[in-house]
Design a protein around this motif. Sequence first.
Motif, PDB file in Angstrom:
ATOM      1  N   ASP A 126      -5.182   2.408  -2.860  1.00  0.00           N
ATOM      2  CA  ASP A 126      -6.115   3.535  -2.894  1.00  0.00           C
ATOM      3  C   ASP A 126      -6.266   4.075  -4.312  1.00  0.00           C
ATOM      4  OD1 ASP A 126      -6.519   3.442  -0.108  1.00  0.00           O
ATOM      5  OD2 ASP A 126      -4.683   4.589   0.231  1.00  0.00           O
TER       6      ASP A 126
ATOM      7  N   GLN B 122      -6.566  -6.799   0.825  1.00  0.00           N
ATOM      8  CA  GLN B 122      -7.760  -5.956   0.911  1.00  0.00           C
ATOM      9  C   GLN B 122      -8.877  -6.607   0.117  1.00  0.00           C
ATOM     10  OE1 GLN B 122      -7.773  -1.500   0.532  1.00  0.00           O
ATOM     11  NE2 GLN B 122      -8.867  -1.928  -1.385  1.00  0.00           N
TER      12      GLN B 122
ATOM     13  N   ARG C  98      -7.763  -0.922   7.916  1.00  0.00           N
ATOM     14  CA  ARG C  98      -8.873  -0.076   7.482  1.00  0.00           C
ATOM     15  C   ARG C  98     -10.109  -0.928   7.283  1.00  0.00           C
ATOM     16  NH1 ARG C  98      -8.951   3.689   1.975  1.00  0.00           N
ATOM     17  NH2 ARG C  98     -11.031   4.594   2.303  1.00  0.00           N
TER      18      ARG C  98
END
Length: 255
Positions: free
Chosen positions: A244, A209, A180
């Motif tokens: 998330d 991330q 992503r």
Amino acid sequence: MSRTLPPGWYPDPDAPQEERWWDGTAWTDHRRAPEVPGPPRPAAGGASGRAKGIALTLSGIVLVAALVSGALALARGDGDDVVADTAPTLATPSPSEPAPSPSRLVDELDGISLPLPAGWAPAKYVTRDNLVMTADGGGRVFTRTVPGSPERLPETLAKKDIPQAADTSYDDVRDHRVLRSGRVRVAGCSGYLVRWRVRTAEGPGGYVQSLAFSPAGGHGAPDTVVVRFAFDAGPDGPPLADMDRITRGIRPLDR
């Protein structure tokens, strides 16, 4: 009250008419006759008064022997010789209820708070790499603030930080795959994140991330907060969905 008797002569529990030496931890073999009290004062009734005095003396000896025996039983933790209906009942304290787990982590240094999903906890130790929370199975979250500069936009910082996140979180990184990359709304402002699947020479590798955003708006170049995630892959690692959950739940401290 202490359960340990000081050393001294005490009525022998096995023969209250004698005294026995207690060395502070156990009875010794030294015994003696009780010290003879002084002559009783004349009392009305003559022999009757003396008889009462002797009776009271013997009663006192028996009472002290009983107290000594009880104290020694407590000192030994030996309750088998104590009659059930005369033994004191000690209330068992109920275990204190554990304090509720916090639902958020307050990061005062960077001016934000982060949610703590199930299985996550604040880091036990403050380290130079700014580790702020961990999870069983290999989950780590780091935060740091980058001073404001026109060249340090969230997108630029996130893309620059992601290879460092991979190299510092895992040894011998062989390759990665971008899962992503793009803008994201964080703490009420625009941010940018990049997420990689990292493969290593040994082991299952992991997920990293880098998330960058500026929690304070206004003119000029505000400071930017970088939140780095590292989740070990494999069945024991934390769920990837927690990235998330944590990202969506970041809040500035003034809200």
